[in-house]
Scaffold this motif. Structure first.
Motif, short mmCIF file in Angstrom:
data_model
loop_
_atom_site.label_atom_id
_atom_site.label_comp_id
_atom_site.label_asym_id
_atom_site.label_seq_id
_atom_site.Cartn_x
_atom_site.Cartn_y
_atom_site.Cartn_z
N LEU A 209 73.84 -0.54 0.28
CA LEU A 209 75.21 -0.46 -0.20
C LEU A 209 76.13 -1.42 0.57
O LEU A 209 77.02 -2.04 -0.01
CB LEU A 209 75.73 0.97 -0.08
CG LEU A 209 75.09 2.00 -1.02
CD1 LEU A 209 75.45 3.41 -0.61
CD2 LEU A 209 75.53 1.73 -2.46
N GLN B 65 76.03 -4.83 -0.71
CA GLN B 65 76.79 -4.95 -1.95
C GLN B 65 78.28 -4.79 -1.70
O GLN B 65 79.08 -4.72 -2.64
CB GLN B 65 76.32 -3.88 -2.94
CG GLN B 65 74.87 -4.00 -3.35
CD GLN B 65 74.41 -2.82 -4.20
OE1 GLN B 65 75.14 -2.32 -5.03
NE2 GLN B 65 73.18 -2.38 -3.99
N ASN B 66 78.66 -4.74 -0.43
CA ASN B 66 80.05 -4.57 -0.01
C ASN B 66 80.64 -3.23 -0.46
O ASN B 66 81.85 -3.10 -0.64
CB ASN B 66 80.92 -5.72 -0.53
CG ASN B 66 82.16 -5.93 0.31
OD1 ASN B 66 82.17 -5.67 1.52
ND2 ASN B 66 83.25 -6.36 -0.32
N LYS B 67 79.78 -2.24 -0.62
CA LYS B 67 80.22 -0.89 -0.97
C LYS B 67 80.25 -0.05 0.31
O LYS B 67 79.48 0.88 0.49
CB LYS B 67 79.28 -0.27 -2.00
CG LYS B 67 79.25 -1.04 -3.33
CD LYS B 67 78.28 -0.40 -4.32
CE LYS B 67 78.26 -1.15 -5.64
NZ LYS B 67 77.29 -0.55 -6.61
N GLU C 298 81.01 3.78 0.16
CA GLU C 298 79.86 4.55 -0.33
C GLU C 298 78.79 4.66 0.75
O GLU C 298 78.16 5.71 0.92
CB GLU C 298 79.28 3.89 -1.58
CG GLU C 298 80.14 4.01 -2.82
CD GLU C 298 79.46 3.43 -4.03
OE1 GLU C 298 78.24 3.65 -4.20
OE2 GLU C 298 80.14 2.73 -4.82
#
Length: 232
Positions: A23, A26-28, A31
Motif C-alpha cells: 500500500l 501505491q502511496n496509500k 490505508e
C-alpha cells in the motif's frame, strides 16, 4: 493474496507488514497505517509491525507516534542496537535532543562500531551546542580512516558555528580529499564548485556550511553515503 491471508488469520504479522508495504508503494499511506494498527491491536508485541508502523509515522512527520512505536521495540528487544538507533533518530527529528543522545549512546554500547549511530550522536551534541563533545567524538572517528569526508565536513561545520573560520576551512579542505568516497558524483561536484567559486574565507566557509548542512541531514545521508553500511 495478502488480503486473503489477513482474512484467514487477521493476526498474521508477516502479511500485515507486507500488505502495508504494498500500500505504501501505491502511496496509500493512510490505508497502510490502518492495516498495521489493526495488526497491532491483535498482537501488541509484534515487533515487525511496530517497526513498520513507526517508519510510516516518521514518513508522515508524526514523530511522537513513531517514538512510541520504537520505544515498544526497544522494550521487546533491549539488546538490539538498531532499535535504539532508530529510536534515537525519531527523538532527533522531534527535537528531543537529550533523549536522542541517550538512545544513540545505548546503541553504541551494544554495537560500538555503528558508524551511523556515531554520526547521529554527533548531530545531537551539535543541536544542543555541546560542540566539544561532538568534536571529541569526530576527531576520534577521524583516526579510523573510514568515511573521512563526512567526519571532516562535520568538524568544519562545528568550527563554523563557533565562528572559527580558519579551522573550518581546513576541515572542509580535508573533507574534499575524501568526499568522493562518501557522496554521489553530483554532490561532489557541488562541493568542488563551492571550492572553486569563492575566494574569500568567509564566503567560502558560509557556502560550505550551508551545502554540508543540507547533504548531511539524516535522511539524505542514509541515501547518499556509499560506505556506511559496511562500517556499522
Amino acid at each position: 493474496i495478502l488480503k486473503k491471508a489477513l482474512e484467514y488469520d487477521a493476526s498474521f504479522t508477516q502479511a500485515s507488514v507486507l500488505l502495508s508495504k504494498a500500500l505504501e508503494k501505491q502511496n496509500k499511506i493512510d490505508e497502510a497505517i490502518d492495516v498495521l494498527k489493526k495488526g497491532l491491536e491483535l498482537e501488541p508485541d509484534a515487533s515487525p509491525v511496530c517497526a513498520a508502523l513507526g517508519k510510516l509515522y516518521m514518513k508522515q512527520g508524526l514523530f511522537p507516534d513513531a517514538i512510541e512505536m520504537f520505544k515498544i521495540n526497544t522494550c521487546l528487544k533491549s539488546d538490539n542496537a538498531l532499535f535504539h538507533f532508530i529510536l534515537g533518530k525519531a527523538y532527533l527529528k522531534n527535537q528531543n535532543y537529550i533523549q536522542a543522545i541517550d538512545a544513540s549512546l545505548e546503541s553504541l554500547r551494544l554495537k560500538p562500531k555503528m558508524f551511523q549511530a556515531k554520526i547521529q550522536l554527533a548531530n545531537a551534541y551539535i543541536s544542543i551546542r555541546r560542540y566539544q563533545d561532538a568534536k571529541k567524538l569526530l576527531r576520534k572517528m577521524s583516526m579510523y580512516g573510514k568515511n573521512l569526508g563526512v567526519v571532516h565536513f562535520m568538524l568544519g561545520n562545528i568550527y563554523a558555528l563557533e565562528s572559527n573560520y580558519s579551522d573550518a576551512l581546513d576541515e572542509y579542505n580535508a573533507g574534499l580529499l575524501y568526499a568522493a568516497d562518501d557522496f554521489l558524483e553530483k554532490e561532489m561536484e557541488l562541493l568542488l564548485t563551492i571550492n572553486r567559486q569563492y575566494d574569500d574565507e568567509t564566503s567560502k566557509v558560509e557556502a560550505f556550511m550551508a551545502a554540508v548542512g543540507l547533504l548531511l541531514t539524516e535522511n539524505n545521508y542514509d541515501k547518499t553515503n556509499k560506505t556506511n553500511k559496511t562500517n556499522k
